[in-house]
Each structure stands twice: as C-alpha cells, then as structure tokens.
Design a protein around this motif. Structure first.
Motif, PDB file in Angstrom:
ATOM      1  N   GLU A   1      -2.777 -19.002 -16.438  1.00 29.08           N
ATOM      2  CA  GLU A   1      -2.634 -20.257 -16.792  1.00 29.08           C
ATOM      3  C   GLU A   1      -2.415 -21.385 -15.685  1.00 29.08           C
ATOM      4  OE1 GLU A   1       0.081 -23.331 -19.855  1.00 29.08           O
ATOM      5  OE2 GLU A   1      -0.108 -21.150 -20.307  1.00 29.08           O
TER       6      GLU A   1
ATOM      7  N   PHE B   1      -7.579 -22.034 -18.013  1.00 34.39           N
ATOM      8  CA  PHE B   1      -7.219 -20.638 -18.325  1.00 34.39           C
ATOM      9  C   PHE B   1      -8.160 -19.689 -18.010  1.00 34.39           C
ATOM     10  CE2 PHE B   1      -5.435 -23.916 -21.188  1.00 34.39           C
ATOM     11  CZ  PHE B   1      -4.072 -23.720 -21.473  1.00 34.39           C
TER      12      PHE B   1
ATOM     13  N   GLU C   1      -3.919 -12.854 -19.229  1.00 33.42           N
ATOM     14  CA  GLU C   1      -4.287 -14.046 -19.181  1.00 33.42           C
ATOM     15  C   GLU C   1      -3.600 -15.091 -18.089  1.00 33.42           C
ATOM     16  OE1 GLU C   1      -4.384 -17.651 -22.410  1.00 33.42           O
ATOM     17  OE2 GLU C   1      -4.912 -15.697 -23.011  1.00 33.42           O
TER      18      GLU C   1
ATOM     19  N   LYS D   1      -4.947 -28.673 -17.562  1.00 36.18           N
ATOM     20  CA  LYS D   1      -4.655 -26.986 -17.659  1.00 36.18           C
ATOM     21  C   LYS D   1      -6.119 -26.511 -17.704  1.00 36.18           C
ATOM     22  CE  LYS D   1      -0.498 -26.997 -20.558  1.00 36.18           C
ATOM     23  NZ  LYS D   1       0.399 -26.103 -19.607  1.00 36.18           N
TER      24      LYS D   1
ATOM     25  N   LYS E   1      -9.249 -15.382 -18.686  1.00 36.99           N
ATOM     26  CA  LYS E   1      -8.544 -13.864 -19.204  1.00 36.99           C
ATOM     27  C   LYS E   1      -9.390 -13.048 -18.237  1.00 36.99           C
ATOM     28  CE  LYS E   1      -8.306 -14.863 -24.349  1.00 36.99           C
ATOM     29  NZ  LYS E   1      -6.979 -14.746 -24.439  1.00 36.99           N
TER      30      LYS E   1
END
Length: 461
Positions: free
Chosen positions: A208, A326, A206, A324, A328
């Motif tokens: 970030e 993100f 993952e 932010k 995966k």
C-alpha cells in the motif's frame, strides 16, 4: 472385479457426481461463501458415507472445515493418507468465461477429443480429489484394500492452508501414515506421463502506497504532489533489472543452483516452444536471461504482480490524483529459500526504495516452503509402476512451478513424505477463466490410483 469395465459402465454417474460438486461455489477467499464451503464439505462427507468408510467427520477450524475419512482393514498393512482440497479460486473475471464457472459443461477440444469438464475447480482440485473418491468406491465394491486408507480434504488451500498446521499438530495420531498421496499437480501431456518431484515455495504480500491525505484534482495538484500510482509503478518496475533478475538484496543468497547435468536431464522432457507460444497466443516468451522456459517456470524464483489498483477505474474520465495505490505481489521460491526470510527481505527493500512524499506499508498474506521429493523412494517407485500399468510408459520426473505449501508442513509436522501424482495439464487454465479438466485425465487418474495401492503394498513388504 474388472476395474476398467466397472469404470466404463459407470462413466456417466461418476461425471454427474463430480459436476454436482462443481456446482457448489466453494470460494474460500470470499467471506460470503461460508455456507457454500460447508455445503461442499457435506457433499463430500455424504459420498464417503455411501461408499462405506469406517469413519467420516467434518472438523471445524477457525476458518473452513476439514473433511476426514478412513478405512482401516489391517493394522499390519501400510497406510496411505490422501490429501486434497475442495476450495476453489475466485472465478473473476466472469466476462471472460465461455460458460458460467459454476455450471459445469463438457466440451470437446483439439487437446481433449473425449471432452473436458469446464468449471471452476474442475482440475484444481475437486476433479482430482474425486478421482480418489471413485477409486475408493471401486476398491470397496470388492472389499479389496491393499492398504489402509485415510483422507484429509481441506477447504483453505487457496488461501494458504492457514488452519491446517494446527489441525495436523492436534491430530497427529489420527493422521499417522506411511505416505501422503496428493493429486494437485499435472503431467507433461496425455502421451507423456510425469510425476512432480519438486514444488516452488511462496511468499505473498500486499503493498500500500499512500500520498496526500485525499484524492486531488490532477490539474490543480498534478506535477507538484507525488502520485501514488506512478510511484508504485516505478517501485515495482525497479524490482527487476535488464536481465529480468530480481533486484532485492539477498534474494538469491540461498537459491539452489542445479548442475549442468541436472539441467541437461530437465531439457530431455518433451517441450515445443512454438506450441507453448501458440497456446498462449504470444509471439515470444519472456524471463530471466540464460535460463530456458522450462527452467524459468520451475527451478528459478520469481516475483510477479498479481493485481494492481488505485484511483478512478469507472466508466468515462475523472481527473483525479489518487491518495492511495495498492498491489498484490507473489514470489515463487526454490530450495533453499525461506518464505519468512524472503518476505522480510522484500518488505525491507520495498520500504527502502520509496521516495519522500509517500508512506509504504507491506502486509504479508501467506507463504509456503519449496520442496523436492526423492525419486528413489518406495513411494515414488509405486507411483511410477502404476503409471506404467495405465499409460504403458515410464513417467518423467519433473519439477513443478506451482506451490503446495502443506507438502513441507506434512514432512515437518507429521514426519511423512508425499507423492505428487497429479493428472492435470498446464493448459487446463487453473486459476483462470475457462478452467477445465480432461475426461480422459479424470478416468486415467482413477485407473492409475487404483494401481498405486497394490504396488505400494507389495514394495512395503
């Protein structure tokens, strides 16, 4: 006992028992599913008790429990350890299911004229585990066990089997066996049986990306401050070149390149590109240049985004520049890649391509190693003979694109090879809405498993 007649006489009961198990929402990744996980393990334990195992126990782990059962009839006989898992993938997105994911129903389809069981876990892996449970019941009715039998059914396969290695290390003597039999794979189609002879490994991370210290007004700050979502999208896009080749330095250094002869052998497997595209409702396939669709999905490594999010995703508009973003990301690996090495290469590269103005973090989740199993072993031959008995034709050896990380773990910790004798189809929508498993495949699996044991016992003499 006439096994086929017994199966036919008990079809409805077998299906009803499976559907009771499928109603339990054993989603291992959901922290709120602890009770459901325990309930699913207890359900399996009770079925083993009913069928007369010598021993059955639920072993707690730091995560979800492992169900172990055994029937030892003669120490001189070969011992088969059946592995499977009772945990399932999350059912999301729920609105794309035609029927509720934990309310199993049987529907007839063009591909499954006898019907298919629609439910999360129907194919992966409760339905395939339950074939082994029912095969055991049939052998127990006659007290006819060509082999000693052990079962290890875990609850964390879908989250990387994080506690299984420790369990195997601590219980090596209990798990001692001659072969591990796994039904968590598939066949080419119901008229073309196959045995999986290889699986890809996995590196799952993952990422970030953090920009400003708070969400900002996109009118006031837009164009002057780096947008983490825009930047993340560019970084991800740069991970493949114009030929869909992965751009991480060193990524392909250890990739096994198959010979022309091996690739030609793979190409003999029946495959219709038109049917493939029609099933997926796409007008063209997509992938690494100079490789076929079957090769891209089995012998080549991949990098895919499994989820991406950030900023405002609610109804209506909100003009926000997010703090932010993100994603995966999963990478499927091939022999002789190492999941730890690839995770390290990815992390180093991803951080190196981040522009000034943002911070990047990479959080590894879980991984597993690629495996290739031999086709000249007694175990493979026993599985092939069993398939000939029930399908009436030789199975095709086929490398799979998925990952079962514990296959490599079993070999390194227990010193035992695995046979991957699954009965699902690629079109069964595992990990997707409307997962299903053919009634034909469920019962054909039971019949074939029953034939594996006498063939294996005979070959081991």
């Amino acid at each position: 006992m006439d096994h086929k007649a017994f199966i036919d006489a008990n079809r409805e009961r077998f299906l009803d028992e499976l559907m009771q198990w499928l109603r339990i929402p054993s989603v291992s990744s959901d922290p709120n599913s602890k009770e459901a996980m325990a309930q699913a393990a207890e359900y399996l334990k009770n079925r083993f008790i009913e069928q007369g195992v010598d021993k059955v126990e639920i072993y707690p782990t730091e995560g979800h429990p492992i169900v172990y059962a055994e029937k030892i009839t003669d120490p001189s006989k070969p011992t088969v350890l059946v592995y499977g898992h009772y945990d399932v993938q999350p059912p999301d997105p729920l609105d794309l299911w035609d029927s509720p994911p934990f309310e199993p129903v049987i529907k007839k389809t063009e591909e499954h004229p006898e019907g298919a069981i629609y439910a999360r876990g129907s194919c992966d892996d409760k339905g395939q585990v339950y074939m082994h449970v029912k095969a055991f019941e049939i052998m127990a009715k006659d007290n006819d066990f060509p082999c000693n039998m052990k079962f290890m059914i875990e609850g964390e396969e879908e989250i990387g089997s994080v506690n299984l290695g420790k369990f195997c290390e601590e219980h090596k003597d209990m798990l001692k066996s001659d072969v591990i039999l796994i039904s968590d794979t598939g066949i080419i189609d119901n008229n073309t049986p196959s045995i999986s002879t290889g699986l890809r490994g996995l590196s799952y991370v993952e990422v970030e990306v953090t920009g400003p210290n708070r969400d900002l007004h996109s009118g006031v700050y837009g164009g002057a401050v780096g947008n983490p979502i825009n930047i993340l999208a560019k970084m991800i896009a740069s991970m493949h070149d114009e030929n869909n080749h992965i751009t991480i330095p060193g990524f392909y250094d250890k990739v096994e390149e198959l010979s022309k002869e091996e690739r030609s052998k793979m190409a003999e497997a029946p495959f219709s590109l038109d049917a493939y595209e029609k099933d997926l409702k796409i007008d063209s396939v997509y992938g690494e240049k100079d490789y076929s669709t079957l090769e891209r999905a089995s012998i080549r490594p991949t990098l895919d985004v499994n989820g991406i999010w950030g900023g405002y995703t609610g109804p209506g508009a909100k003009t926000v520049l997010p703090s932010k973003a993100f994603a995966k990301i999963s990478m499927r690996l091939v022999p002789h890649q190492s999941s730890d090495e690839i995770t390290e290469l990815f992390s180093k590269h991803f951080k190196s391509i981040a522009p000034a103005g943002v911070k990047v973090e990479v959080h590894p989740h879980h991984g597993g190693e690629p495996v290739v199993t031999p086709t000249d072993s007694l175990e493979y031959k026993a599985a092939a003979l069993a398939i000939v008995d029930t399908f009436g034709k030789e199975p095709i050896p086929q490398r799979g694109g998925g990952s079962i990380p514990i296959v490599a773990l079993f070999e390194s910790v227990l010193g035992v090879k695995s046979v991957l004798m699954g009965f699902g189809l690629d079109s069964d929508d595992i990990h997707s809405p409307n997962e299903h498993y053919g009634v034909f495949n469920f019962f054909k699996g039971i019949e074939t498993i029953l034939r594996f044991y006498p063939h294996y016992a005979e070959l081991k003499k």
